[in-house]
Motif scaffolding. Structure first.
Motif, PDB file in Angstrom:
ATOM      1  N   VAL A  70       0.780  -1.135   0.121  1.00 44.93           N
ATOM      2  CA  VAL A  70      -0.011   0.011  -0.028  1.00 44.93           C
ATOM      3  C   VAL A  70       0.833   1.348  -0.002  1.00 44.93           C
ATOM      4  N   LYS A  89       3.976   6.164  -1.606  1.00 41.99           N
ATOM      5  CA  LYS A  89       2.628   6.154  -2.649  1.00 41.99           C
ATOM      6  C   LYS A  89       1.734   5.162  -2.260  1.00 41.99           C
ATOM      7  N   LYS A  90       0.411   5.793  -2.477  1.00 42.05           N
ATOM      8  CA  LYS A  90      -0.736   4.828  -2.295  1.00 42.05           C
ATOM      9  C   LYS A  90      -0.841   3.874  -3.299  1.00 42.05           C
ATOM     10  N   ASN A  91      -0.974   2.588  -3.250  1.00 45.97           N
ATOM     11  CA  ASN A  91      -1.106   1.450  -4.070  1.00 45.97           C
ATOM     12  C   ASN A  91      -2.595   1.082  -4.297  1.00 45.97           C
ATOM     13  N   TYR A  92      -3.134   1.992  -5.298  1.00 43.95           N
ATOM     14  CA  TYR A  92      -4.685   1.963  -5.459  1.00 43.95           C
ATOM     15  C   TYR A  92      -4.976   0.478  -6.112  1.00 43.95           C
ATOM     16  N   TYR A  94      -4.271  -2.372  -4.626  1.00 43.91           N
ATOM     17  CA  TYR A  94      -4.471  -3.160  -3.419  1.00 43.91           C
ATOM     18  C   TYR A  94      -5.775  -2.711  -2.870  1.00 43.91           C
ATOM     19  N   ALA A  95      -5.889  -1.422  -2.921  1.00 45.28           N
ATOM     20  CA  ALA A  95      -7.435  -0.970  -2.437  1.00 45.28           C
ATOM     21  C   ALA A  95      -8.530  -1.511  -3.068  1.00 45.28           C
ATOM     22  N   TYR A  96      -8.338  -1.488  -4.488  1.00 39.23           N
ATOM     23  CA  TYR A  96      -9.339  -1.746  -5.174  1.00 39.23           C
ATOM     24  C   TYR A  96      -9.602  -3.148  -5.059  1.00 39.23           C
ATOM     25  N   ARG A  99     -11.706  -4.354  -2.157  1.00 40.93           N
ATOM     26  CA  ARG A  99     -13.304  -3.703  -2.150  1.00 40.93           C
ATOM     27  C   ARG A  99     -14.435  -5.111  -2.246  1.00 40.93           C
TER      28      ARG A  99
END
Length: 240
Positions: A70, A89-92, A94-96, A99
């Motif tokens: 992340v 740096k946000k790892n989008y 991972y977040a995506y 969900r």
């Protein structure tokens, strides 16, 4: 606050897990965190990296733990009283992919696992049901008329280009199209060669182990040409 008592560490660990925390800071730890085991008692088995500053006597002490899938740490500075981090740096991705609606659409995590999806899982530690080589599988695919593309990021230190080349050489295939650069937007995207039997080997310039994470546009071009059944653009075509 102090981290000495196991009961307190257990409460912190449960809280971090329940809240799906990606990064956490502790101050006044009053304990030297000199090994991964100490941080692991707080973070659990999820992927992690950490930094710490030891206490002076029975006072002070700092600890930061984060999920590297992340946050990516490019630089830091620490004193007895503070941390300073640069360019996290946000790892989008991972977040995506974690969900609930995305997992439902992908028909993933139907058993409702208690841990998050990660690029490299530390939950599965001993993988024992995979073959030592997939060369027989590639040969079977080619024997049945299926196209095979093999690619490597040219900066990949884990599975380098030379290792991939050694594996292909073991198949003793005859070269059809010699080594040459392929292009994207007028720039060299990497290098490629094609073997008889319809096996294409391609490198991706400037990419590490997880190619799309380093060079998304070049990775997309690679996949699009594979799906379309068209060769990678050479110096005479310069197509997208």
């Amino acid at each position: 606050m102090g981290l000495g008592k196991s009961e307190k560490k257990g409460r912190i660990k449960r809280l971090l897990k329940d809240k799906h925390v990606d990064i956490v800071f502790f101050q006044e730890t009053k304990q030297a965190v000199d090994s991964e085991n100490v941080a692991r008692k707080l973070w659990g088995y999820r992927n992690m990296e950490f930094m710490s500053v030891d206490p002076v006597g029975s006072a002070g002490g700092l600890l930061c733990i984060w999920d590297p899938s992340v946050f990516q740490l490019s630089g830091c500075c620490c004193t007895r009283r503070s941390f300073s981090f640069a360019d996290q740096k946000k790892n989008y991705v991972y977040a995506y992919l974690n969900r609930a609606d995305v997992q439902e659409a992908l028909h993933a995590n139907v058993t409702k696992l208690s841990y998050d999806w990660e690029p490299c899982s530390r939950v599965i530690r001993r993988w024992e049901d995979s073959p030592s080589t997939i060369i027989p599988l590639l040969q079977e695919l080619m024997a049945n008329g299926l196209r095979v593309w093999v690619f490597s990021g040219d900066l990949d230190g884990r599975l380098p280009v030379t290792s991939t080349k050694y594996s292909i050489n073991k198949m003793k295939l005859h070269l059809k199209t010699p080594w040459h650069p392929w292009y994207l937007n007028g720039e060299v995207g990497g290098y490629t060669e094609v073997y008889k039997g319809d096996l294409t080997f391609a490198t991706v310039r400037g990419a590490g182990h997880q190619v799309p994470s380093y060079q998304p546009a070049r990775a997309l071009s690679l996949i699009m040409h594979f799906l379309a059944g068209t060769p990678l653009p050479n110096s005479t075509t310069l197509l997208q």
